[in-house]
Scaffold this active site. Structure first.
Site, PDB file in Angstrom:
ATOM      1  CB  ALA A   2      -0.930   0.002   1.221  1.00 45.94           C
ATOM      2  CG  MET A   3       2.177   5.370  -1.721  1.00 46.60           C
ATOM      3  SD  MET A   3       3.641   5.432  -0.667  1.00 46.60           S
ATOM      4  CE  MET A   3       3.712   7.193  -0.317  1.00 46.60           C
ATOM      5  CD  GLU A   4       3.084   6.591   3.177  1.00 44.08           C
ATOM      6  OE1 GLU A   4       4.184   7.060   3.454  1.00 44.08           O
ATOM      7  OE2 GLU A   4       2.912   5.408   2.827  1.00 44.08           O
ATOM      8  CG  ASN A   5      -0.245   8.033  -2.706  1.00 37.77           C
ATOM      9  OD1 ASN A   5       0.944   8.217  -2.837  1.00 37.77           O
ATOM     10  ND2 ASN A   5      -0.854   6.933  -3.140  1.00 37.77           N
ATOM     11  CG  HIS A  40       1.266   0.988   8.018  1.00 44.99           C
ATOM     12  ND1 HIS A  40       2.324   0.571   8.800  1.00 44.99           N
ATOM     13  CD2 HIS A  40       1.827   1.715   7.014  1.00 44.99           C
ATOM     14  CE1 HIS A  40       3.458   1.026   8.301  1.00 44.99           C
ATOM     15  NE2 HIS A  40       3.179   1.726   7.208  1.00 44.99           N
ATOM     16  CD  GLU A  41      -0.198   2.353   3.882  1.00 42.83           C
ATOM     17  OE1 GLU A  41       0.271   3.485   3.642  1.00 42.83           O
ATOM     18  OE2 GLU A  41       0.520   1.349   4.046  1.00 42.83           O
ATOM     19  CG  HIS A  44       2.020   6.398   6.638  1.00 41.40           C
ATOM     20  ND1 HIS A  44       3.230   6.817   7.147  1.00 41.40           N
ATOM     21  CD2 HIS A  44       2.224   5.119   6.198  1.00 41.40           C
ATOM     22  CE1 HIS A  44       4.118   5.849   7.029  1.00 41.40           C
ATOM     23  NE2 HIS A  44       3.530   4.802   6.461  1.00 41.40           N
ATOM     24  CD  GLU A 101       6.884   3.521   5.994  1.00 42.89           C
ATOM     25  OE1 GLU A 101       5.935   2.924   6.547  1.00 42.89           O
ATOM     26  OE2 GLU A 101       6.744   4.150   4.926  1.00 42.89           O
TER      27      GLU A 101
END
Length: 908
Positions: free
Chosen positions: A294-297, A329-330, A333, A352
């Site tokens: 995943a990515m927290e954009n 988690h995301e 962020h 992280e």
């Protein structure tokens, strides 16, 4: 036409330069210009063959000049720059002489005919062209099947250094700016970005331009957009934040769990941090493939389908747990990383480590029955995983200087994530929950929209400690010992004079020779303990005894020790260290586990197993102690100790896999698991279901007939159900069913299962089927399977990594996988070489079982042939060290372990 004459125009090539670049050799951009705002328009060309997917881009960057220069440096990678214009915003053109790309530093260098003036603002306007590949970086595509039709979702992955693949920019985390994004699309597609759509404008050729609202000030790596035939579910949080969960249209119902959890965790973190989420919406989208999970954009979180989708009746409880913590988690962020960003990637752990710790806190708060804070110890992003990763000379500190993109990619590992989380959890313990939480709020508030270092965090925590009357705690002094030094201590506890314990520390290294010869390192250690006379494992900051960063032990007098038969250090394994005792104390602890294990906290039961086995491997305790910690497990009913125990038994199985003692281990495992297997098959709680998956997998793998018989029955019914109408298999028993069925059958069965893998639209189901396919005992089928992993139209790129690791666990495939990987290294390196964890995980997973000189020589010869291993460099060095350690372990302990197994099995 005036526009063409104003531009210094070149199409499909770059202007050559003859300039002395030695004036600036760093990979960091000079701060002569500071970005303030980006206007970005992206026009994808995605309506023909995927081989021709590309995009046109136009960016207008408003910058502030800080230093007189006639050269502009930006980041750019894999883009063709067509036109570049520099203006002062009032139509005065700054003449551009030429521009060039410097590939090594990924710089676009623009030479001007006059210097820019300090204090003035300017605009850099660039037209450019880029490719859309399925390399999972920058602006990429991933595909899925809708019936017989192949469809695509287009999305972005900018972190850490791939925004420069999407637009020329100032691609460093501290160089924040605001963004206006416009995506030009066909009317049958939907586009998303960080912010809501402000308006949609009609363009030529039946295209629509979605113009998005202005973002808050943020780093380039958080910029995001997505495009495709996608649909969503929607809800609102208690504070009226719009949450939407997106996916391909035929999977949108699988986003319900993500939507529910996303709303709950967003509310929790707003309350925990005492800072409202500042954007009007949070979109979360599942894409078929993702280089991370995943990515927290900011405002548009992207996930792999495996990390977000949950399908009732198909997805296992393990996968549901994974999705839950990933979502938490995301979302965490959005504060740690997005609102406050590390100044540079050397403090990646501020992103992280915090998000990893907070994901356990978040899920524990919204689903308390899952007991996620207990699971932190044994999770693959938790404390014991960090300890295992951090026990060699080849590891690195939490804070680590990095320069070029390869070095940056390499530190997205368990040190930044799991060790970072573990030391934060320990800081929470010695500061106390109130001080810790208030300090975090102060840190986030004071650094909002800024880029910070760990020193700003220590300052905020120290100030809060002073406010709350804890002036004696020097936060920076304590925490610097944990983040600036690699490895960790072993704390040895010795009983002295009946009522006093001696506590001392030493640097722990798993390699006995390295440990004896390594330079001493010391830490500030918050030590606590409990005793059999008063077994209280709920310790707080007032129970701490500080072991300081020097070679001197401390002595603790405690009259309760007189009546105690044992003591346990590090209650609930709050501290990031191992604990060792005299052998007689170890024996007393093991005896207590055998008499009544529940007297000892569930987390410490897992700690005792994990510490004993690693201390034995390092030569600090006898192997008899380590083996003894497993003997009580037949009475254990809790997931956490079982995970710790099965991890050690798994490693033992890999060590003995090619030896005569493996048969004795199989019998031992069957005896150990027979009763617990019956119990877990009827469990209904979250932990019960995860235990079912783990225990059944171990039981069937060891040859337990009750497990194999049930698994084969289910598999045969499932296989015969050609209409798929459908025979249900228990979600949490699937791994065992597929593996047992395929291992007993030939190619016809394998082909049927592979066909079902290809047709499945569930990411978690595909992974279960891949695991099953790896269980075949036919070398030629394994060879064919290996070849399929090279073809992304057969097996998705990210799933091919899983497949190779699964095959490596199969004794038949053990060496076949390594030979295949070595022969096809260029293919996988070109595909995943800049892919952060993929290549390290592949090297580690494929070599995990190696413990012979022949295997070591194969690895060394491979290293000699490949000078640049990219992000896999550290993993390769770790693998070489681990194989040598495995060889010594087998030589030292084989006879002892074989004898113990025979005794346990009644053969002696």
């Amino acid at each position: 036409m005036l526009w063409i004459f104003i531009f210094y125009f070149i199409y499909n090539t770059e202007v050559g330069m003859s300039t002395d670049n030695s004036i600036y050799e760093s990979v960091r951009l000079p701060l002569s210009l500071i970005p303030l705002h980006y206007n970005l328009e992206i026009t994808p060309h995605i309506y023909g063959s995927k081989e021709d997917f590309s995009f046109d881009g136009f960016v207008r960057i408003k910058v502030l000049c800080k230093e007189k220069r006639d050269i502009i440096w930006l980041h750019s990678k894999s883009l063709k720059h067509k036109e570049i214009r520099i203006t002062d915003g009032e139509d005065r053109i700054i003449p551009v002489i030429s521009w060039d790309l410097e590939a090594k530093r990924e710089f676009l260098i623009i030479m001007m005919g006059e210097s820019l003036s300090p204090g003035e603002t300017y605009y850099i306007e660039i037209k450019y062209h880029g490719l859309i590949l399925n390399d999972l970086k920058g602006f990429f595509y991933s595909s899925y099947k809708d019936g017989a039709v192949e469809k695509y979702i287009f999305s972005t992955q900018m972190q850490p250094t791939d925004a420069r693949k999407v637009l020329p920019c100032f691609d460093e985390p501290a160089l924040k700016a605001t963004f206006n994004v416009t995506i030009v699309r066909r009317t049958d597609l939907t586009s998303l970005s960080n912010m809501p759509i402000l308006r949609s404008e009609e363009r030529d050729h039946e295209l629509v331009a979605d113009v998005f609202e202005t973002t808050p000030i943020m780093s380039t790596y958080l910029l995001a957009f997505a495009l495709g035939d996608i649909d969503y579910l929607q809800n609102f949080t208690e504070t009226n934040i719009q949450i939407r969960t997106w996916s391909r249209s035929n999977a949108v119902e699988q986003t319900k769990f993500a939507l529910e959890l996303g709303c709950k965790t967003m509310t929790f973190f707003e309350d925990y941090f005492q800072i409202k989420y500042i954007l009007p919406k949070e979109d979360m989208i599942a894409v078929p493939e993702h280089i991370f999970n995943a990515m927290e954009n900011w405002g548009l979180i992207t996930y792999s389908e495996n990390g977000m989708l949950y399908q009732e009746g198909v997805t296992s409880e393990v996968s549901k747990n994974f999705a839950a913590i990933l979502i938490a988690h995301e979302i965490s962020h959005q504060w740690f990383g997005n609102l406050v960003t590390p100044e540079w990637w050397d403090d990646l752990w501020l992103n992280e480590g915090f998000a990893t710790y907070m994901m356990f806190l978040g899920v524990d708060a919204v689903i308390p029955e899952w007991k996620m804070m207990d699971m932190f110890i044994i999770h693959n992003r938790g404390l014991q995983s960090a300890l295992a990763f951090d026990d060699s000379l080849t590891t690195h500190p939490v804070y680590v200087p990095v320069n070029d993109p390869a070095e940056i990619n390499e530190i997205f590992d368990l040190i930044s994530y799991a060790k970072g989380a573990a030391v934060l959890r320990m800081m929470n313990f010695f500061l106390g929950e109130t001080t810790f939480r208030n300090g975090i709020t102060n840190y986030l508030t004071s650094q909002s929209y800024k880029a910070a270092t760990h020193n700003e965090l220590w300052y905020a925590m120290a100030n809060q400690s002073l406010v709350e009357g804890k002036a004696e705690i020097d936060v920076k002094k304590i925490m610097d010992t944990w983040i600036l030094q690699k490895n960790y201590p072993v704390v040895t506890v010795t009983l002295v004079n009946g009522n006093t314990i001696k506590v001392e520390q030493a640097r722990f290294l798993i390699n006995e020779e390295h440990r004896k010869n390594a330079e001493p390192i010391y830490w500030e250690i918050p030590f606590a303990y409990t005793t059999s006379d008063n077994p209280n494992f709920e310790k707080t900051d007032v129970d701490i005894h500080w072991l300081h960063a020097d070679r001197y032990p401390i002595y603790i007098k405690d009259d309760s020790l007189t009546n105690s038969t044992w003591l346990v250090g590090n209650p609930q394994q709050i501290g990031y260290y191992r604990v060792n005792y005299e052998e007689k104390m170890w024996i007393s602890i093991i005896d207590q586990l055998k008499r009544n294990h529940k007297v000892i906290h569930v987390v410490n039961r897992a700690q005792i197993i994990n510490d004993a086995w690693n201390l034995a491997s390092s030569g600090l305790v006898s192997m008899d102690v380590a083996l003894g910690t497993l003997e009580y497990l037949t009475k254990e009913t809790d997931l956490v100790p079982w995970v710790a125990g099965l991890q050690e038994l798994h490693k033992l199985g890999l060590a003995l896999q090619l030896t005569p003692a493996f048969g004795h281990l199989q019998i031992f495992m069957q005896n150990l698991l027979a009763n617990v297997f019956k119990k877990v098959m009827t469990g209904s709680t979250h932990h019960d279901k995860i235990m079912k998956s783990m225990i059944s997998n171990a039981a069937c793998s060891s040859g337990l007939q009750s497990c194999l018989h049930l698994a084969r029955q289910m598999f045969d019914r499932w296989l015969d159900d050609s209409s798929l109408l459908r025979v249900e298999i228990d979600n949490d028993f699937k791994l065992s069913v597929y593996c047992a069925g395929i291992s007993e059958n030939g190619v016809r069965t394998w082909d049927i299962v592979y066909g079902r893998y290809k047709k499945s639209d569930s990411a978690s189901e595909r992974r279960s089927l891949l695991h099953g396919l790896s269980c075949t005992r036919e070398p030629w089928i394994i060879s064919r399977f290996l070849q399929l992993t090279k073809n992304s139209s057969e097996i998705q790129q990210t799933e091919s990594i899983d497949a190779l690791i699964y095959i490596a666990q199969n004794p038949v495939g053990r060496l076949m996988v390594w030979d295949f990987l070595a022969e096809n290294w260029k293919h996988f390196f070109d595909t995943f070489g800049a892919g952060l964890n993929h290549m390290p995980n592949l090297v580690k997973g494929v070599t995990e079982a190696f413990n012979t000189y022949g295997e070591l020589i194969k690895l060394q010869h491979f290293g000699e042939r490949h000078a640049d291993l990219g992000t896999a460099t550290r993993a390769y060095n770790n693998a070489a060290a681990t194989i040598q350690l495995n060889i010594r372990w087998l030589k030292k302990y084989y006879v002892i372990v074989e004898g113990w197994l025979m005794k346990q099995n009644g053969a002696l």
